[in-house]
Enzyme design. Structure first.
Site, PDB file in Angstrom:
ATOM      1  N   ASP A  15       8.562  17.275  -4.469  1.00 45.79           N
ATOM      2  CA  ASP A  15       9.685  16.950  -3.576  1.00 45.79           C
ATOM      3  C   ASP A  15      10.884  17.845  -3.930  1.00 45.79           C
ATOM      4  O   ASP A  15      11.937  17.366  -4.345  1.00 45.79           O
ATOM      5  CB  ASP A  15      10.060  15.475  -3.677  1.00 45.79           C
ATOM      6  N   ASP A  19      14.300  20.793 -10.103  1.00 45.93           N
ATOM      7  CA  ASP A  19      13.306  20.928 -11.177  1.00 45.93           C
ATOM      8  C   ASP A  19      11.913  21.164 -10.624  1.00 45.93           C
ATOM      9  O   ASP A  19      11.088  21.847 -11.257  1.00 45.93           O
ATOM     10  CB  ASP A  19      13.358  19.730 -12.130  1.00 45.93           C
ATOM     11  N   ASP A  20      11.645  20.632  -9.419  1.00 39.40           N
ATOM     12  CA  ASP A  20      10.373  20.938  -8.760  1.00 39.40           C
ATOM     13  C   ASP A  20      10.227  22.444  -8.557  1.00 39.40           C
ATOM     14  O   ASP A  20       9.143  23.012  -8.721  1.00 39.40           O
ATOM     15  CB  ASP A  20      10.301  20.272  -7.398  1.00 39.40           C
ATOM     16  N   GLU A 165      12.434   5.007 -13.693  1.00 39.43           N
ATOM     17  CA  GLU A 165      12.582   6.442 -13.420  1.00 39.43           C
ATOM     18  C   GLU A 165      12.409   6.657 -11.925  1.00 39.43           C
ATOM     19  O   GLU A 165      11.643   5.947 -11.261  1.00 39.43           O
ATOM     20  CB  GLU A 165      11.496   7.188 -14.234  1.00 39.43           C
ATOM     21  N   ASN A 167      10.857   8.798  -9.620  1.00 38.59           N
ATOM     22  CA  ASN A 167       9.578   8.945  -8.921  1.00 38.59           C
ATOM     23  C   ASN A 167       8.824   7.618  -8.860  1.00 38.59           C
ATOM     24  O   ASN A 167       8.251   7.251  -7.833  1.00 38.59           O
ATOM     25  CB  ASN A 167       8.702   9.998  -9.610  1.00 38.59           C
ATOM     26  N   HIS A 241      12.810  17.959 -15.882  1.00 35.55           N
ATOM     27  CA  HIS A 241      11.706  17.007 -15.820  1.00 35.55           C
ATOM     28  C   HIS A 241      10.365  17.621 -15.369  1.00 35.55           C
ATOM     29  O   HIS A 241       9.400  17.623 -16.110  1.00 35.55           O
ATOM     30  CB  HIS A 241      12.085  15.859 -14.871  1.00 35.55           C
ATOM     31  N   ASP A 242      10.315  18.117 -14.152  1.00 42.23           N
ATOM     32  CA  ASP A 242       9.023  18.476 -13.550  1.00 42.23           C
ATOM     33  C   ASP A 242       8.252  19.583 -14.265  1.00 42.23           C
ATOM     34  O   ASP A 242       7.010  19.516 -14.348  1.00 42.23           O
ATOM     35  CB  ASP A 242       9.240  18.848 -12.076  1.00 42.23           C
TER      36      ASP A 242
HETATM   37  O1  RIB Z   1      13.250  11.309 -12.462  1.00 43.33           O
HETATM   38  C1  RIB Z   1      13.044  12.691 -12.328  1.00 43.33           C
HETATM   39  C2  RIB Z   1      12.168  12.995 -11.148  1.00 43.33           C
HETATM   40  O2  RIB Z   1      12.807  12.578  -9.953  1.00 43.33           O
HETATM   41  C3  RIB Z   1      11.917  14.502 -10.959  1.00 43.33           C
HETATM   42  O3  RIB Z   1      10.647  14.694 -10.391  1.00 43.33           O
HETATM   43  C4  RIB Z   1      12.970  14.918  -9.984  1.00 43.33           C
HETATM   44  O4  RIB Z   1      12.595  16.043  -9.193  1.00 43.33           O
HETATM   45  C5  RIB Z   1      13.040  13.703  -9.103  1.00 43.33           C
HETATM   46  O5  RIB Z   1      11.995  13.795  -8.165  1.00 43.33           O
HETATM   47 CA    CA Z   2      10.367  16.036  -8.376  1.00 46.58          CA
END
Ligand code: RIB
Ligand code: CA
Length: 315
Positions: A15, A19-20, A165, A167, A241-242
Site C-alpha cells: 500500500d 516505506d513500501d 499496529e 496493517n 517498517h516494510d
Molecule cells: O505500521 C506500519 C505499516 O503501516 C507499514 O506497512 C506502513 O506502510 C503502513 O502500511
Molecule cells: Ca505498507
C-alpha cells in the site's frame, strides 16, 4: 530485475506508502520481484495503485502491478494519510504516470501465478486482505509458496493504537486467516523489530548524498515522512517498517528469529488488532518465526546500496 535462479522469487502485496516504496526497491534489487499487488491501506486503493506504478517507473522495476482489495474483509476502511500524505506519497515531485495496471484482480493473479510456479514468497506489507482471500479461495496455495514474510503486528507497543499496529488494525480478520492457514514458514516483522531500522535526518542525508533522481526521490520521501511523524508524535524519528519484511527473505541473516505462537485479538474493546506473541518459555505449538533483533548497520547499508543501484534509471 535481479538475475534469476540465485535469489528468492517474491510477490509483494503493498500500500505505497513511503516505506513500501523502499521495500519494492529492495525486493527488485535483492530478489526476483515476480509481481506487485496493491491493497487499500495507507491511502485509498486508487492512490496506492497509482503510487506502485510510479515507483516502478522511478526505479526501473519491471514487475507487473495488479490492483487488489479496496477495503478490509469486515472492518470499516481506515488510512494513514497523516503520515504518508494526501495521496500516499508526500514529499517528492511525482513523475507523470506512463504505466497501467496488468489487471484489476490481484487475488486471481496470485492464485494463478503460485499454482503455475511453485516456491514463490508472498511478502505482504500492507493490510492482509488480498492474501487472506487467496488462502480462502485457493487453500492449495498454502503448500505451493516458499513461505510468507509480512510486516505487521507487534510484540509490544502499537502505533495506530496502544497495542495495535496499522496493517493489522485495518484488517485483523485477514491476519487471523493467514496465521491459521498452515503456511510452513511465516516470518513476522512487527514494530518491535522494525523500530530498530531507524528513520531519521541522517538517513535522509545519506540518501540525498547518493545523488540521482531515485536517491533524491527517496530522500524527499523520508523528509516528508519525518515531518509528518514529528507532527504526530513530536519527534523526527521513526521505524523503516516494510523493508524489514523483504530483508527477512532476501537477507535473513540480518534478522534474528524465534519460533513463537502468534494470535490476533479480534474482539477486544481496547485491544482489537493486537498481535499476541507468546514469548513464554517451554515447548509450545508455534506458527510464526518472530523477528526480534535487527542488524541495523547491515540492513541500512543494504538499503543504501539498493537505492544507489537504481538511482538513475527512472523511465
Ligand atoms: O505500521 C506500519 C505499516 O503501516 C507499514 O506497512 C506502513 O506502510 C503502513 O502500511
Ligand atoms: Ca505498507
Amino acid at each position: 530485475m535481479a538475475p534469476t535462479g540465485e535469489c528468492p522469487r517474491l510477490i509483494v502485496d503493498c500500500d505505497p506508502g513511503h516505506d513500501d516504496t523502499l521495500a519494492l526497491v529492495l525486493a527488485d534489487v535483492r530478489g526476483e520481484l515476480v509481481g506487485v499487488t496493491t491493497v487499500g491501506g495507507n491511502a485509498p486503493l486508487v492512490d496506492v495503485t497509482r503510487n506502485a506504478l510510479l515507483v516502478g517507473q522511478m526505479y526501473g522495476i519491471d514487475a507487473p502491478v495488479h490492483r487488489g482489495a479496496a477495503r478490509p474483509l469486515v472492518a470499516e476502511p481506515r488510512n494513514a494519510l497523516h503520515i504518508h500524505g494526501t495521496h500516499g506519497l508526500a514529499g517528492p515531485v511525482l513523475p507523470e504516470l506512463e504505466r497501467a495496471v496488468a489487471s484489476d484482480d490481484a487475488v486471481e493473479w496470485i492464485i494463478e501465478t503460485t499454482r503455475a510456479d511453485e516456491g514463490i514468497w508472498l511478502v505482504p506489507i500492507g493490510p492482509m486482505t488480498n492474501i487472506a482471500t487467496v488462502f480462502r479461495l485457493a487453500p492449495d496455495v498454502v503448500d505451493r509458496i516458499a513461505g510468507l514474510s509480512f510486516m505487521g503486528g507487534s510484540a509490544d507497543v502499537g502505533n495506530h493504537g496502544p497495542v495495535s499496529e496499522f496493517n493489522t488494525l485495518v484488517d485483523p480478520e485477514a491476519l487471523h486467516i493467514v496465521l491459521t492457514a498452515g503456511v510452513a514458514d511465516v516470518r513476522m516483522a512487527g514494530l518491535d523489530l522494525t523500530h530498530q531500522f531507524v528513520v531519521d535526518d541522517a538517513l535522509e542525508a545519506d540518501l540525498r548524498a547518493i545523488g540521482g533522481t531515485g536517491a533524491v526521490f527517496a530522500a524527499d520521501m523520508v523528509g516528508a515522512y519525518l515531518d509528518n511523524v514529528e507532527g504526530w508524535v513530536g519527534r523526527r524519528r521513526g521505524g523503516l517498517h516494510d523493508p524489514c519484511a523483504v530483508l527477512a527473505v532476501t537477507d535473513p541473516d540480518v534478522i534474528s528469529f524465534t519460533d513463537r505462537h502468534v494470535g490476533v485479538e479480534l474482539r477486544g474493546e481496547l485491544t482489537r488488532g493486537m498481535t499476541v506473541v507468546d514469548r513464554r518459555p517451554g515447548d509450545r505449538e508455534t506458527n510464526v518465526r518472530h523477528g526480534h533483533t535487527l542488524d541495523h548497520d547491515r540492513a541500512r547499508s543494504i538499503l543504501l546500496d539498493a537505492v544507489r543501484a537504481r538511482t538513475g534509471v527512472s523511465s
